[in-house]
Design a protein around this motif. Structure first.
Motif, mmCIF file in Angstrom:
data_model
loop_
_atom_site.group_PDB
_atom_site.id
_atom_site.type_symbol
_atom_site.label_atom_id
_atom_site.label_comp_id
_atom_site.label_asym_id
_atom_site.label_seq_id
_atom_site.Cartn_x
_atom_site.Cartn_y
_atom_site.Cartn_z
ATOM 1 N N CYS A 228 0.832 -1.219 0.000
ATOM 2 C CA CYS A 228 0.000 0.000 0.000
ATOM 3 C C CYS A 228 0.865 1.266 0.000
ATOM 4 O O CYS A 228 0.585 2.200 -0.724
ATOM 5 N N HIS A 229 1.891 1.294 0.835
ATOM 6 C CA HIS A 229 2.648 2.542 0.979
ATOM 7 C C HIS A 229 3.834 2.618 0.030
ATOM 8 O O HIS A 229 4.569 3.598 0.054
ATOM 9 N N LYS B 144 6.957 5.931 0.018
ATOM 10 C CA LYS B 144 6.535 7.276 -0.400
ATOM 11 C C LYS B 144 5.072 7.333 -0.804
ATOM 12 O O LYS B 144 4.598 8.351 -1.311
ATOM 13 N N GLY B 145 4.344 6.218 -0.598
ATOM 14 C CA GLY B 145 2.897 6.257 -0.780
ATOM 15 C C GLY B 145 2.435 6.277 -2.215
ATOM 16 O O GLY B 145 3.226 6.113 -3.154
ATOM 17 N N PHE C 89 -2.851 6.578 -0.265
ATOM 18 C CA PHE C 89 -1.990 5.874 0.698
ATOM 19 C C PHE C 89 -0.867 6.837 1.077
ATOM 20 O O PHE C 89 -0.008 7.129 0.258
ATOM 21 N N PRO C 90 -0.881 7.336 2.319
ATOM 22 C CA PRO C 90 0.029 8.434 2.639
ATOM 23 C C PRO C 90 1.506 8.086 2.498
ATOM 24 O O PRO C 90 1.911 6.946 2.707
ATOM 25 N N ASN C 91 2.254 9.110 2.105
ATOM 26 C CA ASN C 91 3.709 9.056 2.094
ATOM 27 C C ASN C 91 4.166 9.012 3.551
ATOM 28 O O ASN C 91 3.778 9.853 4.355
ATOM 29 N N LEU D 278 -3.056 13.764 -0.182
ATOM 30 C CA LEU D 278 -3.322 12.322 -0.173
ATOM 31 C C LEU D 278 -3.836 11.901 -1.534
ATOM 32 O O LEU D 278 -3.518 10.857 -2.051
#
Ligand code: HEC
Ligand code: HEC
Length: 306
Positions: A150-151, A156-157, A161-163, A258
């Motif tokens: 996911c990331h 770094k996302g 999917f957040p960094n 995001l």
């Protein structure tokens, strides 16, 4: 195997297993010429009558004794196996072996084997763990196995999917917060404003949001969007768009997103809201693993030596 839950399947399977062994024994018995004493040397051997390539004749010799004994022993072994192990339908066998127990034993042994590896981190602070070369190796492996899908493998996302490497956080961003996120997961919810905000006003608010991030926006829409933003959005995202970490409401003025920054995407977020979930890993990773992994994630963006 959940389709085979009726008891009668147990009898059916037992019948096949025992019937198979009985059939083998009967077959050996039916071919019992090997029980007779060896024919005198020179006695002509019966032919099956099959001849190939002119003179290649298939003879009807009895099977060798050692082979027959081996077969009988295998039958005895099979019966013994069925007595000890679960092989006859639902009968657990004398040893009551189950593969679930076997996995549990292996996991316990594995946990015990890695325990000393993690023991040295028990007395270290997350900041120290983040700088420990061995812990970094463990951290990156855990991350690639459980988080990278996911990331991203560089952390770094990706959109939604957040960094995790930029030191910009939805929440507190401390090692404790990261550990809690891993253990319990996250649920980012923004309410939908469809029915409350009409699409025209949503477009104006979106333009205002874009202007907070210094993105190109229609100046007239920006002027009309301000009031709507202050009415509907500022409670969570802050009057200047600075966000609210306790609510997980992102900063809308820092240029870190995001999701997409497009006008359309922001209008969609306003009208439809957001529902972004990260699963909990408290059952997948041990507390030791979560401690090392959260320190590693924290260390990605907190690179100055402490
Ligand atoms: C199935 C996808 C998925 C997996 C796997 C996953 N995450 Fe997440 N993670 C998310 C999503 C989605 C969010 C954002 C949740 C939100 O919007 O509140 C998130 C948020 C986070 C946050 C909070 C970020 C912030 O800015 O506050 C952290 C920290 C985090 N994840 C760490 C991890 C770690 C470490 C792992 C591996 C154990 C992991 N995640 C595995 C989907 C995932
Ligand atoms: C109840 C609190 C709340 C309110 C009110 C709210 N938001 Fe949000 N908003 C959130 C949360 C929480 C998220 C993060 C969702 C997630 O984790 O995916 C979010 C996400 C966003 C995003 C996506 C940011 C990004 O980085 O991609 C935008 C844009 C946004 N909000 C705009 C608005 C606007 C405009 C309004 C007013 C119409 C508004 N929000 C009202 C809580 C709120």
């Amino acid at each position: 195997m959940s389709d085979f839950i009726h008891d009668s399947w147990g009898y059916f399977i037992s019948a096949i297993a025992l019937g198979g062994i009985a059939w083998c024994v009967w077959l050996l018995y039916s071919q019992r010429r090997w029980l007779q004493s060896k024919p005198a040397p020179g006695t002509p051997v019966q032919s099956t009558g099959h001849v190939w390539d002119g003179d290649l004749t298939e003879l009807n010799n009895p099977v060798p004794r050692w082979w027959t004994w081996m077969y009988l022993l295998l039958c005895v072994f099979a019966l013994g196996y069925l007595v000890l192990m679960p092989g006859l339908g639902t009968n657990p066998g004398l040893l009551a072996f189950t593969s679930a127990d076997a996995i549990a034993r292996e996991q316990a042994a594995q946990a015990q084997a890695v325990q000393p590896v993690y023991a040295r981190y028990a007395s270290m602070t997350p900041q120290q763990i983040a700088r420990d070369p061995k812990a970094q190796e463990i951290g990156v492996r855990l991350f690639l196995n459980t988080c990278a899908q996911c990331h991203g493998s560089d952390a770094k996302g990706a959109p939604n999917f957040p960094n995790l490497a930029d030191n910009d956080w939805l929440g507190e961003g401390t090692p404790e917060y990261i550990a809690q996120t891993i253990e319990q997961g996250r649920h980012g919810v923004m309410p939908a404003w469809k029915g409350v905000i009409d699409p025209k006003n949503a477009a104006e608010i979106a333009a205002y949001v874009r202007s907070m991030s210094k993105l190109a926006a229609d100046p007239v829409q920006v002027v009309f969007g301000k009031a709507g933003y202050e009415n509907y959005c500022a409670a969570c995202h802050g009057i200047d768009g600075q966000g609210n970490r306790a609510l997980g409401a992102p900063n809308l003025s820092d240029g870190i997103w995001l999701n997409s920054t497009s006008q359309d995407a922001i209008v969609r977020t306003i009208l439809e809201g957001r529902d972004n979930r990260m699963p909990a890993f408290g059952q997948v990773l041990t507390p030791d693993q979560i401690r090392v992994l959260s320190a590693w994630v924290w260390g990605l963006s907190n690179t100055a030596s402490q």
